[in-house]
Design a protein around this motif. Structure first.
Motif, PDB file in Angstrom:
ATOM      1  N   ASN A 146       0.809  -1.229   0.000  1.00  0.00           N
ATOM      2  CA  ASN A 146       0.000   0.000   0.000  1.00  0.00           C
ATOM      3  C   ASN A 146       0.841   1.278   0.000  1.00  0.00           C
ATOM      4  O   ASN A 146       0.436   2.303   0.552  1.00  0.00           O
ATOM      5  CB  ASN A 146      -0.944   0.006   1.219  1.00  0.00           C
ATOM      6  CG  ASN A 146      -1.833  -1.211   1.242  1.00  0.00           C
ATOM      7  OD1 ASN A 146      -2.340  -1.648   0.212  1.00  0.00           O
ATOM      8  ND2 ASN A 146      -2.012  -1.796   2.415  1.00  0.00           N
ATOM      9  N   SER A 154      -0.718   4.557  -1.493  1.00  0.00           N
ATOM     10  CA  SER A 154      -1.608   5.395  -0.684  1.00  0.00           C
ATOM     11  C   SER A 154      -0.820   6.477   0.057  1.00  0.00           C
ATOM     12  O   SER A 154      -1.332   7.577   0.295  1.00  0.00           O
ATOM     13  CB  SER A 154      -2.393   4.543   0.314  1.00  0.00           C
ATOM     14  OG  SER A 154      -1.518   3.911   1.236  1.00  0.00           O
ATOM     15  N   THR A 188     -15.240   0.507  -9.047  1.00  0.00           N
ATOM     16  CA  THR A 188     -15.134   0.185  -7.617  1.00  0.00           C
ATOM     17  C   THR A 188     -14.667   1.432  -6.886  1.00  0.00           C
ATOM     18  O   THR A 188     -13.964   2.279  -7.447  1.00  0.00           O
ATOM     19  CB  THR A 188     -14.145  -0.963  -7.367  1.00  0.00           C
ATOM     20  OG1 THR A 188     -12.862  -0.590  -7.869  1.00  0.00           O
ATOM     21  CG2 THR A 188     -14.608  -2.233  -8.061  1.00  0.00           C
ATOM     22  N   SER A 225     -12.430   1.814  -4.855  1.00  0.00           N
ATOM     23  CA  SER A 225     -10.976   1.894  -4.682  1.00  0.00           C
ATOM     24  C   SER A 225     -10.312   2.779  -5.740  1.00  0.00           C
ATOM     25  O   SER A 225      -9.171   3.206  -5.568  1.00  0.00           O
ATOM     26  CB  SER A 225     -10.355   0.494  -4.729  1.00  0.00           C
ATOM     27  OG  SER A 225     -10.606  -0.130  -5.968  1.00  0.00           O
ATOM     28  N   ASP A 275      -6.654   4.746  -5.977  1.00  0.00           N
ATOM     29  CA  ASP A 275      -5.641   4.214  -6.878  1.00  0.00           C
ATOM     30  C   ASP A 275      -5.414   5.015  -8.147  1.00  0.00           C
ATOM     31  O   ASP A 275      -4.417   4.844  -8.826  1.00  0.00           O
ATOM     32  CB  ASP A 275      -6.006   2.770  -7.275  1.00  0.00           C
ATOM     33  CG  ASP A 275      -5.965   1.826  -6.084  1.00  0.00           C
ATOM     34  OD1 ASP A 275      -5.227   2.123  -5.137  1.00  0.00           O
ATOM     35  OD2 ASP A 275      -6.684   0.820  -6.105  1.00  0.00           O
ATOM     36  N   GLY A 308     -14.027  -0.976   0.137  1.00  0.00           N
ATOM     37  CA  GLY A 308     -12.692  -0.526  -0.253  1.00  0.00           C
ATOM     38  C   GLY A 308     -12.279   0.856   0.170  1.00  0.00           C
ATOM     39  O   GLY A 308     -11.219   1.325  -0.177  1.00  0.00           O
ATOM     40  N   TYR A 309     -13.062   1.579   0.949  1.00  0.00           N
ATOM     41  CA  TYR A 309     -12.681   2.938   1.328  1.00  0.00           C
ATOM     42  C   TYR A 309     -13.064   3.184   2.777  1.00  0.00           C
ATOM     43  O   TYR A 309     -14.073   2.679   3.248  1.00  0.00           O
ATOM     44  CB  TYR A 309     -13.380   3.953   0.419  1.00  0.00           C
ATOM     45  CG  TYR A 309     -12.625   5.247   0.249  1.00  0.00           C
ATOM     46  CD1 TYR A 309     -12.886   6.329   1.071  1.00  0.00           C
ATOM     47  CD2 TYR A 309     -11.655   5.378  -0.740  1.00  0.00           C
ATOM     48  CE1 TYR A 309     -12.211   7.526   0.909  1.00  0.00           C
ATOM     49  CE2 TYR A 309     -10.971   6.570  -0.913  1.00  0.00           C
ATOM     50  CZ  TYR A 309     -11.265   7.654  -0.086  1.00  0.00           C
ATOM     51  OH  TYR A 309     -10.582   8.817  -0.247  1.00  0.00           O
TER      52      TYR A 309
END
Length: 586
Positions: A200, A203, A459, A461, A465, A491-492
């Protein structure tokens, strides 16, 4: 008298000629003196034993030697001890053959006792008026700054500029040497290659900026380097990937000790300018000679092991094994088949109805791709969609799906069926494609489909991303296309971001629907999503509805729309047309 005058004229001419010649010689000597005194080369005449007969003024300017004392020095004693044997050998050969020695690089001591890099050439002078023996002309050039520049270029060519670690090229050179040495010596010594990927990391870059990201990479490099022995090697492959060579491993337990040490080190926060950053890593491991006898095999197998770690939870390690080997082979074969399938259009689209769950009225459909392999039969999306994402093949595949879905929707409209919204999934890789918006515009123009009947599903995410995902989606929305967030809730971390995004619909993930009739937490999540959506003026649709109990519970919460096997499985175009016909006749 006449003869005397003739003689005098001859003498005068002779004297004038001698004076002219003397003057010419003096001018020539003056030129030689100017050249010798102003050249930056170190020019000297030495005896075969190394004693000086002459040294140019540059010896004083460059080496700080007093020219009045240079005769007491010995040239060979000024040469670095490690270079003396080479110089003596070259001079013996050149004195014997009477040829100029090629340029050789040696180190010579200056008057301060420091050695500098010089380039030297030697020539024999076998006739001189001031020495009975042959003399050697030595011409040297100071190359220390050139060497420094060469070393800098070499360093840049073989090291990562951010972390100063060896780069991939340098690491591969060292790994190749280690492999060749083991084969040559036939040693049973084991060594292991560790492929390390920071979990990750993107991020951190997105949230805190690339300057912080760079500092995190520098700290990560330090952590890895401090976790291994000085004899081992760590390099940066690129991005947030590192690679380690553990050169001498006793056994598997010894290997696991080092790998776990690296993982443990990453469990502590990385502190930069008073701010802590949590960062973990995933590690794939391959060991020589069990997992490969060439550097290429070791790298590939360690990378395959890492790939499996990343797909099964991260923050862990995996040693390469036969299961990974077989899966890797299957993956490579599947990738080749996938490339061929896109070219040959071996795909087709199925359509799953979306309904008002109370009235059972059809409101739209979701387009779902299927792959019909000529030999393997139907390959499920779970087998090839992730592979298409990783390889970038999702871009051409996604374009085909979008075009086919729009074409089919327009065909149904032309056949008189009601106009419905068709939803098409779009991946992160597609949104990152700079030509994506233009592709969508072209497809709508080619198929003549009104944009209001198309919905793009992404999605959540993507907002983590994809850089500027919101602006990309806003461009899509400006075309008149609807936007839906798929798998919502998985996803968040924050829901507050929704009010700032160009979206129309939230799709509640099936994982919250499957046990909504018996799990209070799932009920609470779905209810919260509905409340939030109502506040923001968004539609909500539940996916994965499979039982009447699901429908009953969702109706209690006030949810209107849904899809799932309870209503219909995905249908091919012909079956879906029959489904539409039933709707017309109902």
């Amino acid at each position: 008298m006449e003869n005397m005058n003739s003689t005098l004229n001859y003498v005068n001419k002779s004297i004038s000629s001698d004076i002219a010649k003397q003057k010419q010689i003096e001018e020539q000597n003056e030129k030689y003196r100017l050249i010798a005194e102003n050249t930056t080369d170190l020019i000297s005449l030495i005896e075969v034993d190394g004693s000086f007969q002459y040294a140019s003024p540059s010896f004083e300017a460059i080496l700080n030697y007093d020219l009045s004392h240079i005769g007491h020095l010995n040239f060979f004693e000024m040469i670095h001890p490690d270079d003396q044997e080479m110089v003596n050998k070259e001079i013996r050969i050149f004195c014997k053959r009477k040829k100029t020695v090629r340029h050789i690089e040696i180190r010579i001591r200056d008057n301060n006792g420091e050695y500098i890099d010089i380039e030297a050439s030697f020539s024999v002078i076998d006739q001189s008026s001031f020495s009975k023996n042959d003399l050697i002309l030595v011409v040297m050039r100071d190359i220390r700054y050139r060497k420094m520049f060469e070393q800098k270029i070499y360093h840049l060519a073989f090291h990562d500029t951010l972390t100063n670690l060896p780069n991939r090229r340098s690491f591969m050179n060292e790994l190749n040497r280690e492999v060749l040495d083991r084969k040559k010596l036939n040693t049973p010594s084991k060594m292991s290659v560790l492929f390390i990927d920071l979990d990750n990391f993107k991020s951190i870059n997105d949230q805190w900026g690339h300057d912080v990201g760079d500092q995190v990479l520098i700290e990560a490099a330090r952590i890895i380097k401090d976790s291994i022995r000085p004899s081992d090697l760590v390099g940066r492959v690129g991005g947030d990937e590192f690679i380690v060579l553990l050169k001498d491993i006793k056994d598997e337990e010894d290997l696991k000790k080092y790998v776990n040490h690296i993982l443990t080190k990453f469990n502590s926060p990385i502190s930069i300018s008073g701010q802590d950053y949590i960062l973990t890593c995933s590690i794939g491991v391959a060991t020589y000679p069990k997992d490969g006898t060439t550097s290429r095999e070791l790298i590939k197998n360690a990378d395959d092991a890492l790939y499996n770690v990343k797909n099964t939870g991260k923050n862990h390690y995996l040693l390469f094994n036969n299961k990974i080997k077989n899966e890797s082979l299957e993956r490579r074969l599947l990738e080749n088949a996938l490339r061929h399938a896109i070219k040959e259009e071996q795909f087709y689209v199925e359509y799953q109805p979306k309904l008002n769950i109370s009235t059972k009225q059809l409101i739209g459909m979701e387009a779902l791709v299927r792959w019909k392999h000529p030999e393997l039969g139907t390959i499920p999306p779970g087998k090839f969609i992730s592979l298409a994402e990783e390889t970038g093949l999702i871009v051409p595949l996604g374009e085909w799906i979008l075009r086919e879905s729009c074409r089919q929707m327009k065909k149904w409209q032309a056949n008189g069926y009601q106009s419905l919204v068709i939803s098409v999934n779009v991946s992160i890789r597609q949104l990152e494609d700079p030509h994506f918006i233009k592709t969508v515009e072209n497809i709508l123009k080619e198929t003549d489909l009104d944009p209001q009947w198309l919905e793009i599903e992404v999605t959540e995410s993507v907002f983590m991303d994809v850089n500027d995902a919101a602006s990309v989606l806003e461009e899509i929305r400006q075309l008149g296309i609807q936007i839906s967030i798929d798998d919502f809730g998985t996803g968040y971390s924050s829901l507050s971001y929704l009010k700032h995004l160009p979206i129309d619909t939230l799709k509640v993930d099936a994982s919250f629907i499957k046990d909504i009739h018996e799990n209070d937490e799932s009920k609470a999540i779905v209810k919260s999503v509905l409340t939030l959506a109502t506040t923001l003026g968004l539609n909500v649709i539940a996916e994965g509805i499979e039982t009447q109990e699901h429908v009953n519970e969702l109706n209690k919460d006030g949810l209107l729309f849904g899809q799932g096997f309870y209503f219909s499985k995905p249908l091919n175009s012909q079956a879906f047309e029959e489904y539409l016909l039933k709707e017309v006749n109902a």
